[in-house]
Design a protein around this motif. Structure first.
Motif, PDB file in Angstrom:
ATOM      1  N   VAL A 162       0.677  -1.201  -0.150  1.00  0.00           N
ATOM      2  CA  VAL A 162       0.237   0.190   0.227  1.00  0.00           C
ATOM      3  C   VAL A 162       0.699   0.987  -0.549  1.00  0.00           C
ATOM      4  N   ILE A 163       1.983   1.066   0.953  1.00  0.00           N
ATOM      5  CA  ILE A 163       2.820   2.331   0.871  1.00  0.00           C
ATOM      6  C   ILE A 163       3.565   2.719  -0.565  1.00  0.00           C
ATOM      7  N   ALA A 164       3.815   1.340  -1.029  1.00  0.00           N
ATOM      8  CA  ALA A 164       4.236   1.458  -1.894  1.00  0.00           C
ATOM      9  C   ALA A 164       4.052   2.215  -3.270  1.00  0.00           C
ATOM     10  N   PHE A 165       2.282   1.453  -3.038  1.00  0.00           N
ATOM     11  CA  PHE A 165       1.764   1.692  -4.720  1.00  0.00           C
ATOM     12  C   PHE A 165       1.235   3.434  -4.486  1.00  0.00           C
ATOM     13  N   CYS A 166       0.865   3.504  -2.949  1.00  0.00           N
ATOM     14  CA  CYS A 166       0.661   5.207  -2.870  1.00  0.00           C
ATOM     15  C   CYS A 166       2.284   6.095  -3.179  1.00  0.00           C
ATOM     16  N   TRP A 167       3.274   6.042  -3.061  1.00  0.00           N
ATOM     17  CA  TRP A 167       4.233   6.394  -3.069  1.00  0.00           C
ATOM     18  C   TRP A 167       4.350   6.626  -5.106  1.00  0.00           C
ATOM     19  N   ALA A 168       3.873   5.495  -5.575  1.00  0.00           N
ATOM     20  CA  ALA A 168       4.197   5.464  -6.950  1.00  0.00           C
ATOM     21  C   ALA A 168       2.940   6.386  -7.981  1.00  0.00           C
ATOM     22  N   ALA A 169       2.041   6.626  -7.512  1.00  0.00           N
ATOM     23  CA  ALA A 169       0.885   7.077  -7.977  1.00  0.00           C
ATOM     24  C   ALA A 169       0.579   8.802  -7.764  1.00  0.00           C
ATOM     25  N   PHE A 170       1.893   9.450  -6.394  1.00  0.00           N
ATOM     26  CA  PHE A 170       1.405  10.611  -5.926  1.00  0.00           C
ATOM     27  C   PHE A 170       3.076  11.431  -5.328  1.00  0.00           C
ATOM     28  N   ALA A 171       4.210  10.829  -5.479  1.00  0.00           N
ATOM     29  CA  ALA A 171       5.400  11.072  -5.344  1.00  0.00           C
ATOM     30  C   ALA A 171       5.311  12.413  -6.164  1.00  0.00           C
ATOM     31  N   LYS A 172       5.179  11.781  -7.071  1.00  0.00           N
ATOM     32  CA  LYS A 172       5.655  13.195  -8.504  1.00  0.00           C
ATOM     33  C   LYS A 172       4.614  12.812  -9.463  1.00  0.00           C
ATOM     34  N   PRO A 173       3.278  13.377  -8.887  1.00  0.00           N
ATOM     35  CA  PRO A 173       1.804  13.783  -9.905  1.00  0.00           C
ATOM     36  C   PRO A 173       2.532  14.590 -10.866  1.00  0.00           C
ATOM     37  N   LYS A 174       1.009  14.222 -12.407  1.00  0.00           N
ATOM     38  CA  LYS A 174       1.681  14.666 -13.667  1.00  0.00           C
ATOM     39  C   LYS A 174       0.179  15.472 -13.758  1.00  0.00           C
ATOM     40  N   ILE A 175      -0.125  16.594 -14.280  1.00  0.00           N
ATOM     41  CA  ILE A 175      -0.944  17.178 -14.670  1.00  0.00           C
ATOM     42  C   ILE A 175      -2.283  16.184 -15.192  1.00  0.00           C
ATOM     43  N   VAL A 176      -1.440  15.565 -16.613  1.00  0.00           N
ATOM     44  CA  VAL A 176      -2.397  14.669 -16.839  1.00  0.00           C
ATOM     45  C   VAL A 176      -1.797  13.044 -16.297  1.00  0.00           C
TER      46      VAL A 176
END
Length: 258
Positions: A42-56
């Protein structure tokens, strides 16, 4: 002398696990390892999804945002209203963790939902209970929280002696227990059914293959497939319900119930 072991079905107990490491800590068993690994996922998923968010959003971020919006719109906002975003981190993590605990029960060679071990949902339920009481005392005061929680304004005085103890018992003893038992009982029962029908299929199609036993074995395989699909739905549903009840309990601490 006949004992209960003489009537015990062959095979290992599917809910009893020895320590993973011989001579190691007795508590470090398969369910504990699965619970920790799921938390890491869960931590890895959240990090991958939101650590460096893109506009698209793309890929993992896209999946993360879909789940986040689902929890926000279907769970947080209906119960918490203006306070929804304040608790979204907690509710989002709860949903993902319980869902992951459930889904590992369908992974081959793992095949054990961590949430079918009562200790894990109980820890989360107790944490939500403590948060609810803390918020209730903080926002309503100690006496105000108890009064708003347990005494409806239109309750006749003669009923106070009956209603108040029952309501207090529900709020402080039963609410957190039922919060945990809902997900535990469903995952426990589902795991038992899957283990039973898959054992029937294996026993009659592999161990004791015969013309008479083959139809029973095939029935076991078909039931395993059908129950797996149904269990997948239940796994999502129980994660949703656990998170929804968490939001409801948090809301009861923020605002008076009556």
């Amino acid at each position: 002398m006949v004992t209960i072991d003489d009537y015990r079905a062959p095979g290992p107990d599917i809910f009893v696990f020895p320590p993973i490491i011989d001579g190691g800590p007795f508590w470090f068993t398969k369910p504990v390892l699965l619970a920790v690994v799921c938390a890491g996922l869960v931590i890895a998923f959240c990090w991958a999804a939101f650590a460096k968010p893109k506009i698209v959003p793309r890929g993992v971020q896209n999946a993360g945002e879909y789940v986040y919006l689902f929890v926000r719109e279907q769970v947080a906002k209906p119960f918490l209203g203006a306070d929804a975003d304040r608790f979204m981190g907690l509710l989002f993590a709860l949903f993902l963790l319980v869902l992951t605990w459930n889904l590992v029960g369908l992974i081959p060679f793992v095949q054990f939902p961590a949430s079918s071990h009562i200790a894990f949902p109980a820890v989360l339920a107790v944490a939500i209970f403590v948060l609810r009481v803390y918020l209730g005392v903080k926002h309503q005061g100690f006496t105000g929280y108890l009064r708003n929680m347990s005494v409806p304004p239109d309750l006749p005085k003669w009923a106070l002696g009956i209603y108040v103890p029952m309501e207090l018992a529900h709020q402080f003893l039963f609410s957190w227990a039922t919060h945990a038992i809902r997900v535990f009982a469903n995952m426990f029962a589902g795991h038992m059914l899957l283990a039973f029908f898959s054992s029937v299929g294996f026993w009659f199609l592999v161990e004791k293959l015969s013309p008479l036993g083959a139809p029973i074995g095939l029935l076991g395989v078909v039931m395993t497939i059908l129950l797996t699909a149904f269990e997948l739905f239940i796994m999502f549903l129980q994660a949703y319900l656990f998170t929804m009840l968490s939001a409801m309990y948090i809301a009861s601490g923020l605002r008076a119930e009556h």
